[in-house]
Design an enzyme around this catalytic site. Structure first.
Site, PDB file in Angstrom:
ATOM      1  N   ARG A 179      21.931  51.953  64.580  1.00  0.00           N
ATOM      2  CA  ARG A 179      21.077  52.261  65.737  1.00  0.00           C
ATOM      3  C   ARG A 179      21.459  51.410  66.934  1.00  0.00           C
ATOM      4  NH1 ARG A 179      15.148  51.670  64.968  1.00  0.00           N
ATOM      5  NH2 ARG A 179      15.091  52.836  66.922  1.00  0.00           N
ATOM      6  N   CYS A 238      13.814  44.949  69.631  1.00  0.00           N
ATOM      7  CA  CYS A 238      14.124  45.859  68.526  1.00  0.00           C
ATOM      8  C   CYS A 238      13.878  47.262  69.051  1.00  0.00           C
ATOM      9  CB  CYS A 238      13.277  45.533  67.292  1.00  0.00           C
ATOM     10  SG  CYS A 238      11.496  45.568  67.588  1.00  0.00           S
TER      11      CYS A 238
END
Length: 284
Positions: A179, A238
C-alpha cells in the site's frame, strides 16, 4: 506501580479485581465494523468494557478529514469516565490484532493527558492461549469525571505540506509495503504515499507470537529509520491515524519518546488532489 506502554497477561490477571484498573476491548475489523462488538458479546476478558473504533475512538467524517478523525476529547473523556476511568486509573487496552487498535486508545488517552495506560501484550489471543478466563457479562461502574489536559502531540496536513523538502520532519508510514508503494489500495481512493515518507509496517514491531519485540531490537531499527533525525522530528502516519499509533507505542517501548501523530494520515492527505503523491519508496 504504573504501566505506560505494555502490560503482560500475568500482571493483568493479578489486577482483574483491582478497583483502580479498567480494561477495554478494542477489537475491530476494517472490512466488517460490527465484528468487534460481536466478538466482545461472544467472550471477553473479565471486567472489560467495549469501545468501537468508529463510534467511540473516532469522530465524524466530513470527506476531508480522513477515515478515522479524532473524537471530540470531551466526549471521549465522558465515555471513559462513565466506565470509571479517572486520572489515577490504570487503563489496559487489548484487541486481537497485535495491538493495532488497542494502541489507538493508548494514544488517545495520552493525548487527553492520561499517562497510566498500557496495551495488553499479545492481546486476547495470548490470554486465551494461556487458558485464562473469558466471560460474557457486561460490566458496570459508578461514573467519574475524567479531566482533560490536551497535549500538543499532533501535526496537521498543512504542517506536513509545508515541511516537504525542508527536512524538518521525518515522516514514517505504518501501512503495509504494498500500500505504501501505491499497490493493492482497497481502502482509499488514491494509492501512494506522502512524498519523502519512510515505511515502517506496524507488524514489524511484533514477533511471531503477536507480542512486541524486545525494546533493544525496536530501538536499533527505529534509530536506523530515523537516520540521524531525533524522535521529536518523527511524525507518524498510516491510512487513517490508527496503526500509526502502533509505531508511536513501539517507539515509546524502545525508549524513543517525543514523536507526533498526523491523525488524518493518508486518507486525509489524498482527499485534496492538490497535495502531491509519491508511489516509490525513497532512499534512506
Amino acid at each position: 506501580m504504573s504501566y505506560t506502554t505494555l502490560v503482560s497477561s500475568s500482571v493483568l490477571a493479578d489486577h482483574l479485581r483491582d478497583p483502580g484498573w479498567r480494561v477495554f476491548d478494542c477489537r475491530h475489523q476494517l472490512s466488517e465494523p460490527a465484528a468487534g462488538r460481536r466478538a466482545y458479546a461472544h467472550a471477553h476478558l473479565p471486567g472489560a468494557f467495549f469501545l468501537h473504533l468508529d463510534q467511540d475512538l473516532s469522530g465524524p467524517m466530513n470527506g476531508r478529514n480522513g477515515r478515522h478523525p479524532l473524537p471530540d476529547p470531551r466526549l471521549l473523556a465522558d465515555k471513559l469516565g462513565a466506565a470509571g476511568v479517572a486520572m489515577d486509573t490504570q487503563v489496559v487496552a487489548y484487541d486481537d490484532a497485535g495491538g493495532a487498535f488497542a494502541s489507538r486508545l493508548w494514544w488517545l488517552l495520552r493525548w487527553l493527558g492520561h499517562d497510566r495506560v498500557a496495551v495488553l501484550d499479545g492481546g486476547i489471543d495470548r490470554w486465551r492461549a494461556e487458558g485464562r478466563p473469558l466471560v460474557t457479562d457486561i460490566p458496570n461502574s459508578p461514573p467519574v469525571v475524567l479531566e482533560v489536559d490536551l497535549r500538543d502531540v499532533l501535526t496537521s496536513s498543512d504542517a506536513v505540506l509545508d515541511s516537504l523538502g525542508q527536512g524538518g520532519f521525518c515522516l514514517i508510514d505504518a501501512r503495509s509495503p504494498d500500500r505504501f508503494r501505491g499497490e493493492n489500495e482497497t481502502l482509499d481512493p488514491v494509492g501512494g504515499h506522502i512524498p519523502g515518507a519512510r515505511n515502517r509496517f506496524f507488524r514489524d514491531n511484533l514477533d511471531a507470537d503477536g507480542c512486541f519485540r524486545p525494546a533493544g531490537e525496536l530501538r536499533r531499527e527505529f534509530l536506523a529509520l530515523l537516520a540521524g533525525c531525533s524522535p521529536a522530528q518523527a511524525v507518524m502516519s498510516c491510512g487513517s491515524g490508527v496503526t500509526a499509533c502502533h509505531n508511536l507505542l513501539a517507539m515509546e517501548v524502545a525508549g524513543l519518546p517525543g514523536a507526533r501523530l498526523y491523525a488524518g494520515s493518508w486518507s486525509e492527505w489524498c482527499s485534496d488532489p492538490a497535495r502531491p503523491v509519491a508511489c516509490q519508496a525513497p532512499a534512506v
